[in-house]
Design a protein around this motif. Sequence first.
Motif, mmCIF file in Angstrom:
data_model
loop_
_atom_site.group_PDB
_atom_site.id
_atom_site.type_symbol
_atom_site.label_atom_id
_atom_site.label_comp_id
_atom_site.label_asym_id
_atom_site.label_seq_id
_atom_site.Cartn_x
_atom_site.Cartn_y
_atom_site.Cartn_z
ATOM 1 N N HIS A 8 -7.360 15.035 5.457
ATOM 2 C CA HIS A 8 -7.205 15.641 6.776
ATOM 3 C C HIS A 8 -8.155 15.058 7.812
ATOM 4 N N LEU A 9 -9.148 14.295 7.374
ATOM 5 C CA LEU A 9 -10.090 13.678 8.301
ATOM 6 C C LEU A 9 -9.635 12.309 8.774
ATOM 7 N N GLY A 10 -8.530 11.805 8.232
ATOM 8 C CA GLY A 10 -8.040 10.489 8.619
ATOM 9 C C GLY A 10 -8.576 9.355 7.781
ATOM 10 N N THR A 11 -9.426 9.644 6.810
ATOM 11 C CA THR A 11 -9.948 8.609 5.917
ATOM 12 C C THR A 11 -9.093 8.541 4.656
ATOM 13 N N TYR A 12 -9.368 7.550 3.844
ATOM 14 C CA TYR A 12 -8.569 7.302 2.650
ATOM 15 C C TYR A 12 -9.422 7.515 1.404
ATOM 16 N N GLU A 13 -8.784 8.051 0.378
ATOM 17 C CA GLU A 13 -9.460 8.311 -0.895
ATOM 18 C C GLU A 13 -8.727 7.602 -2.023
ATOM 19 N N CYS A 14 -9.483 7.106 -3.000
ATOM 20 C CA CYS A 14 -8.927 6.519 -4.208
ATOM 21 C C CYS A 14 -8.962 7.596 -5.300
ATOM 22 N N LYS A 15 -7.795 8.066 -5.689
ATOM 23 C CA LYS A 15 -7.724 9.132 -6.690
ATOM 24 C C LYS A 15 -8.130 8.649 -8.076
ATOM 25 N N LEU A 16 -8.115 7.345 -8.305
ATOM 26 C CA LEU A 16 -8.513 6.812 -9.610
ATOM 27 C C LEU A 16 -10.023 6.717 -9.743
ATOM 28 N N CYS A 17 -10.676 6.231 -8.702
ATOM 29 C CA CYS A 17 -12.125 6.031 -8.750
ATOM 30 C C CYS A 17 -12.897 7.125 -8.029
ATOM 31 N N THR A 69 -13.348 7.589 -4.747
ATOM 32 C CA THR A 69 -14.157 6.991 -3.695
ATOM 33 C C THR A 69 -13.505 7.259 -2.346
ATOM 34 N N LEU A 70 -14.320 7.220 -1.268
ATOM 35 C CA LEU A 70 -13.871 7.494 0.092
ATOM 36 C C LEU A 70 -13.949 6.208 0.897
ATOM 37 N N HIS A 71 -12.897 5.932 1.711
ATOM 38 C CA HIS A 71 -12.814 4.695 2.477
ATOM 39 C C HIS A 71 -12.410 5.033 3.908
ATOM 40 N N SER A 72 -13.000 4.298 4.863
ATOM 41 C CA SER A 72 -12.782 4.596 6.279
ATOM 42 C C SER A 72 -11.442 4.100 6.788
ATOM 43 N N ASN A 73 -10.903 3.002 6.225
ATOM 44 C CA ASN A 73 -9.632 2.471 6.702
ATOM 45 C C ASN A 73 -8.892 1.812 5.546
ATOM 46 N N GLU A 74 -7.680 1.326 5.839
ATOM 47 C CA GLU A 74 -6.860 0.718 4.797
ATOM 48 C C GLU A 74 -7.460 -0.587 4.298
ATOM 49 N N GLY A 75 -8.044 -1.355 5.213
ATOM 50 C CA GLY A 75 -8.658 -2.616 4.800
ATOM 51 C C GLY A 75 -9.786 -2.410 3.809
ATOM 52 N N ASN A 76 -10.586 -1.384 4.054
ATOM 53 C CA ASN A 76 -11.670 -1.085 3.124
ATOM 54 C C ASN A 76 -11.131 -0.656 1.770
ATOM 55 N N TYR A 77 -10.046 0.115 1.780
ATOM 56 C CA TYR A 77 -9.444 0.539 0.505
ATOM 57 C C TYR A 77 -8.853 -0.646 -0.245
ATOM 58 N N ILE A 123 0.823 -1.213 0.000
ATOM 59 C CA ILE A 123 0.000 0.000 0.000
ATOM 60 C C ILE A 123 0.858 1.264 0.000
ATOM 61 N N THR A 124 2.104 1.163 0.457
ATOM 62 C CA THR A 124 2.978 2.340 0.462
ATOM 63 C C THR A 124 3.413 2.753 -0.940
ATOM 64 N N LYS A 125 3.325 1.836 -1.900
ATOM 65 C CA LYS A 125 3.725 2.124 -3.271
ATOM 66 C C LYS A 125 2.534 2.331 -4.200
ATOM 67 N N ASP A 126 1.339 2.354 -3.646
ATOM 68 C CA ASP A 126 0.135 2.549 -4.464
ATOM 69 C C ASP A 126 0.023 4.036 -4.813
ATOM 70 N N PRO A 127 0.029 4.394 -6.111
ATOM 71 C CA PRO A 127 -0.031 5.820 -6.469
ATOM 72 C C PRO A 127 -1.417 6.430 -6.352
ATOM 73 N N TYR A 128 -2.447 5.617 -6.120
ATOM 74 C CA TYR A 128 -3.812 6.135 -6.154
ATOM 75 C C TYR A 128 -4.409 6.342 -4.764
ATOM 76 N N ILE A 129 -3.732 5.940 -3.698
ATOM 77 C CA ILE A 129 -4.268 6.118 -2.350
ATOM 78 C C ILE A 129 -3.835 7.477 -1.811
ATOM 79 N N MET A 130 -4.750 8.136 -1.102
ATOM 80 C CA MET A 130 -4.458 9.444 -0.515
ATOM 81 C C MET A 130 -5.208 9.558 0.820
ATOM 82 N N ARG A 131 -4.478 9.962 1.823
ATOM 83 C CA ARG A 131 -5.091 10.154 3.136
ATOM 84 C C ARG A 131 -5.403 11.631 3.325
#
Length: 331
Positions: A143-152, A154-162, A133-141
């Motif tokens: 300021h709220l602590g959630t994760y976003e997929c820059k490709l799709c 979409t908003l995700h609550s944690n790393e497992g969901n992403y 996950i550290t080398k994934d170019p599409y994941i972005m955290r």
Amino acid sequence: LKQSAITSSLLLTLTLLYGSIVPSGVGPSRSLCVEDSCSVEDFHSIVSSSLQIPREGFYLSSLGGTRCFSSGLIGENIQDGSSVQVKLRVRGGIDFQHREGSKIGSGGHLSESQAALERKERLRKIALETIDITKDPYIMRNHLGTYECKLCLTLHSNEGNYLAHTQGKRHQSNLARRAAMEARNAPSKPITSTGETTVKHTIRIGRPGYKVTKSRDMLTRQRSLTFEVDYPQTEEGVQPRHRFMSAYEQKVEAPDKNYQYVLFACDPYETIAFKIPNVPVDKSEGRFFTNWDAKNRKFILQLYFLEKEQQAEMGQKSSAPPPPRPVLRYN
């Protein structure tokens, strides 16, 4: 008392007659005679001892399925010739293991919500094993602590969901679409041969014999050189090669712009070179001659140098303006 099976429990029908025994129902049955003054508690004990079933392991109900025999005497709850059901209690709740379509020992079918949770957890474990996950170019955290997929987007609550999202159909289709777009916009590259060329290693046996003759043409006064190189031990079907080399290509001596080299090579002999003036060679017809005598194993090369007058004439011809274009007339 008649015994039958409903799902995983036993359905027992008990026929009561006051003072006589009358068969009732279809199939094997057992009739029990009780007294009219028998209480409900005593009737439960009689059924338990007759069927060898613990008292807390069953309950009685009417033929329609409603529970009966709450308290009082038997004569107050049922009539002569009535039928009741003896239903066993299944310990542990509903039996999901023996439902239709389920595998024995699997625990039964999952509900839709349970199947979705199980699928997400399985995809998350697969993603953890295959994706860094550290080398994934599409994941972005954010300021709220959630994760976003820059490709799709979409908003995700944690790393497992992403990670579960990366294994889904939407993310995979977007990845394929992005790869196709990059391949379409990428500049075309020339096709290069990937085959490896094999280098033939030959043992050199020394330098060949040679003879150099200097001469001058009587008519054009051009200087001429004739090279005769002997290759007596060359293999059958091998022909010597030659080429001209600039003084700046060699590393044997200091380069001199006034000279150039002509090289001769043929296996298994060493390559030899001759130092000649750096003057243009006349390549016109009859002025540059090569010949390989396969019978006598001798290679001959004769060349003529251009004189200064000839070089000036060639320069004027090359620098002359092109002829004028013809004038087209239309009648």
